[in-house]
Design a protein around this motif. Structure first.
Motif, PDB file in Angstrom:
ATOM      1  N   SER A  25       0.831  -1.208   0.000  1.00  0.00           N
ATOM      2  CA  SER A  25       0.000   0.000   0.000  1.00  0.00           C
ATOM      3  C   SER A  25       0.863   1.255   0.000  1.00  0.00           C
ATOM      4  N   HIS A  26       1.941   1.236   0.776  1.00  0.00           N
ATOM      5  CA  HIS A  26       2.856   2.389   0.794  1.00  0.00           C
ATOM      6  C   HIS A  26       3.489   2.594  -0.582  1.00  0.00           C
ATOM      7  N   VAL A  27       3.885   1.489  -1.227  1.00  0.00           N
ATOM      8  CA  VAL A  27       4.488   1.614  -2.557  1.00  0.00           C
ATOM      9  C   VAL A  27       3.459   2.156  -3.543  1.00  0.00           C
ATOM     10  N   GLN A  28       2.257   1.627  -3.482  1.00  0.00           N
ATOM     11  CA  GLN A  28       1.209   2.059  -4.403  1.00  0.00           C
ATOM     12  C   GLN A  28       0.925   3.547  -4.271  1.00  0.00           C
ATOM     13  N   HIS A  29       1.022   4.078  -3.058  1.00  0.00           N
ATOM     14  CA  HIS A  29       0.747   5.494  -2.825  1.00  0.00           C
ATOM     15  C   HIS A  29       1.999   6.359  -2.912  1.00  0.00           C
ATOM     16  N   GLY A  30       3.095   5.778  -3.366  1.00  0.00           N
ATOM     17  CA  GLY A  30       4.308   6.554  -3.561  1.00  0.00           C
ATOM     18  C   GLY A  30       5.074   6.856  -2.293  1.00  0.00           C
ATOM     19  N   GLU A  31       4.761   6.164  -1.211  1.00  0.00           N
ATOM     20  CA  GLU A  31       5.445   6.398   0.069  1.00  0.00           C
ATOM     21  C   GLU A  31       6.650   5.459   0.161  1.00  0.00           C
ATOM     22  N   ILE A  32       7.633   5.718  -0.697  1.00  0.00           N
ATOM     23  CA  ILE A  32       8.778   4.825  -0.835  1.00  0.00           C
ATOM     24  C   ILE A  32       9.631   4.810   0.433  1.00  0.00           C
ATOM     25  N   SER A  33       9.809   5.973   1.044  1.00  0.00           N
ATOM     26  CA  SER A  33      10.649   6.036   2.241  1.00  0.00           C
ATOM     27  C   SER A  33      10.076   5.179   3.367  1.00  0.00           C
ATOM     28  N   ILE A  34       8.759   5.163   3.509  1.00  0.00           N
ATOM     29  CA  ILE A  34       8.133   4.335   4.547  1.00  0.00           C
ATOM     30  C   ILE A  34       8.299   2.858   4.210  1.00  0.00           C
TER      31      ILE A  34
END
Length: 379
Positions: free
Chosen positions: A75-84
């Motif tokens: 979900s983080h990757v899908q939303h562009g939250e790569i650092s998380i």
């Protein structure tokens, strides 16, 4: 007796309606009700607390399941939250990983549009979760590894799972050009310094843009597609010589040929032509020289990623422009000779024209021209 009795009744009446008796009677009535209320409140509190704890344990158990951990990561990757997502992997920050940033992924296209957990297999202290990754360009399958870890909820009998570093797609990026090239990949500096770069990337398509051009060659813009979470991809962008660059490359190769012709030795070092032998014993040669009967026709090829040239700070590890001879030239050798023992003198020349070739590569450019590297012509 009758008088004493009458005189005593007021005392009894007064005692019966006295203040102390009335207070004692009211206190005995209130206290049972108070304790009942307290007990009811405590029971309700304990039940509520127990239910809350149970709900929290169930929620914690569900959130700590391997599939839930992977779902959160995706979900983080899908939303562009790569650092998380990277923190969930425990992956250490690396400046060379130019695509593993929120900024780089925000410029990517064909990113993840969804995912679905397919299956989970848990054995001992490890768990494997398989998921289907959806991109606009298609679907791929990815596998994620997790390990049991210690956490506060472990004391309550709830397993905790830690995502192991994910096997991201590895991309080998090669700029087919000599030296340093200013370029960006997905909006961030690529940092190309002439050496092949191996970087990791999340699913998506990344744009390469050249931010500066050389007068000797040009590099096109390009896109780097990455499908899914695994696999090795090769991304090569060849440079094309400009007219000025091609002229400079040809001039450098011809200059090498001229240097060979200018060498008076019967076997010029590292050159493509020579005599089979020099002066005979007792014979002396003077005024030796090579003469050009016809020059070789030189051809400059397209960038060759398989070309190997000496590695220096100004030479690309990614290849070169090959230099070949389409039509060999011809040279002859001339010299004056003398035989001191007999006093004989004369002139000698090679028995016939000798083929002359130019073979090598253009490995780099300076401010003034191209650098030609010949093949090894040693016998």
């Amino acid at each position: 007796m009758h008088r004493r009795f009458d005189a005593w009744r007021p005392v009894i009446r007064h005692y019966a309606v006295g203040r102390s008796t009335s207070i004692r009677g009211n206190g005995m009535a209130v206290r049972p009700r108070l304790w009942i209320a307290i007990a009811a409140f405590a029971t309700a509190l304990c039940l509520g607390l127990g239910i809350t704890v149970m709900v929290m344990l169930v929620s914690a158990r569900e959130a700590s399941q391997p599939s839930a951990v992977v779902s959160a990561y995706l979900s983080h990757v899908q939303h562009g939250e790569i650092s998380i997502a990277l923190r969930m992997e425990g992956r250490a920050a690396n400046p060379a990983e130019v695509l593993l940033t929120d900024k780089a992924y925000s410029h990517a296209t064909d990113r993840m549009t969804g995912f679905r957990i397919l299956r989970t297999r848990t054995t001992g202290a490890g768990s494997t979760v398989e998921a289907r990754i959806q991109q606009k360009s298609g679907q791929t399958t990815a596998t994620f590894q997790l390990a049991r870890s210690e956490s506060p909820i472990s004391l309550l009998g709830v397993d905790s799972w830690k995502l192991r570093p994910v096997g991201l797609a590895t991309v080998e990026v090669t700029m087919g050009a000599p030296g340093r090239v200013d370029a960006t990949l997905s909006g961030v500096p690529l940092g190309w310094k002439g050496a092949v770069k191996r970087i990791h990337a999340f699913p998506g398509t990344y744009a390469l843009a050249i931010t500066s051009q050389s007068p000797w060659f040009t590099l096109p813009s390009a896109v780097l597609p990455v499908a899914g979470f695994s696999g090795d991809d090769t991304f090569r962008v060849p440079a094309t010589l400009t007219a000025k660059g091609r002229d400079a490359a040809t001039a450098a190769a011809e200059a090498w040929f001229d240097d060979c012709v200018a060498d008076p030795a019967f076997h010029p070092a590292q050159c493509s032509f020579s005599l089979s032998s020099g002066a005979a014993p007792g014979e002396v040669w003077t005024n030796p020289s090579w003469q050009v009967q016809s020059r070789p026709t030189i051809a400059i090829g397209d960038w060759d990623f398989g070309c190997r040239v000496p590695t220096t700070a100004d030479v690309s590890a990614g290849g070169c422009w090959p230099v070949t001879t389409s039509t060999p030239g011809e040279v002859t050798f001339h010299a004056d000779y003398s035989i001191p023992a007999t006093g004989e003198t004369g002139a000698i020349t090679s028995s016939g024209a000798i083929a002359a070739k130019v073979e090598g590569s253009i490995s780099s450019f300076t401010d003034t021209g191209a650098m030609f590297t010949s093949v090894d012509w040693a016998d």
